[in-house]
Design an enzyme around this catalytic site. Sequence first.
Site, PDB file in Angstrom:
ATOM      1  N   HIS A  73       1.064  -1.320   0.019  1.00  0.00           N
ATOM      2  CA  HIS A  73      -0.162   0.149   0.214  1.00  0.00           C
ATOM      3  C   HIS A  73       0.585   1.357   0.009  1.00  0.00           C
ATOM      4  O   HIS A  73       1.886   1.340   0.575  1.00  0.00           O
ATOM      5  CB  HIS A  73      -0.949  -0.146   1.218  1.00  0.00           C
ATOM      6  N   ASP A  74       0.378   2.420  -0.657  1.00  0.00           N
ATOM      7  CA  ASP A  74       1.049   3.547  -0.749  1.00  0.00           C
ATOM      8  C   ASP A  74       2.286   3.407  -1.381  1.00  0.00           C
ATOM      9  O   ASP A  74       2.989   4.729  -1.204  1.00  0.00           O
ATOM     10  CB  ASP A  74       0.956   4.301   0.499  1.00  0.00           C
ATOM     11  N   GLY A 107       5.130  -0.799   2.330  1.00  0.00           N
ATOM     12  CA  GLY A 107       4.223   0.183   2.432  1.00  0.00           C
ATOM     13  C   GLY A 107       4.922   1.478   2.292  1.00  0.00           C
ATOM     14  O   GLY A 107       6.185   1.580   3.134  1.00  0.00           O
TER      15      GLY A 107
END
Length: 174
Positions: free
Chosen positions: A35-36, A53
């Site tokens: 994520h991200d 992440g």
Amino acid sequence: TIREHVTINLGTAGGGGVTSIGDDCLLMAGCHIAHDARLGNRVIIVNSAAIAGHVVIEDDVIVGGLCGVHQFVRLGRGAIIGAVTMVTHDVIPYGLVQASRGELDGLNLVGLKRRGVDREDITALRAAFQMLAQGEGAFQDRAKRLGEETDSAYVQEIVDFILGDSGRSFLTPG
């Protein structure tokens, strides 16, 4: 190109909400993008590598097979990470990282030559790397001095990366 068994997580509300992958990237079999994470252009993530992440990977980076990149790490443009390496700190642009616990071992000279970087710029990068590795004072101080002394855009890119905003420390030479 996204190959077999690749996983890519969505961005989270707490992390900006975006996971992004640039143009002309290759995500090989079984790799993971958390994520991200933000991947630049022409990034290659080799088989079974894991990108945690909030990682930022700039353009023209290669991450070797079975690597792990820790959360919030930045990999500078043109860096190369050898296979089976754990990266827990930021990597300067054009850096070469090897060993199981990630050591900054030099410059990605093969990548620089493949991109057609002039010999004069490669010589400047080598001298800059030596100063960062063996100069006097703290790593940040050496980078500041280097920025005051260089005319090379490539060296200045490394200086700007080191002096830029980072939540992690750097892999340092030697």
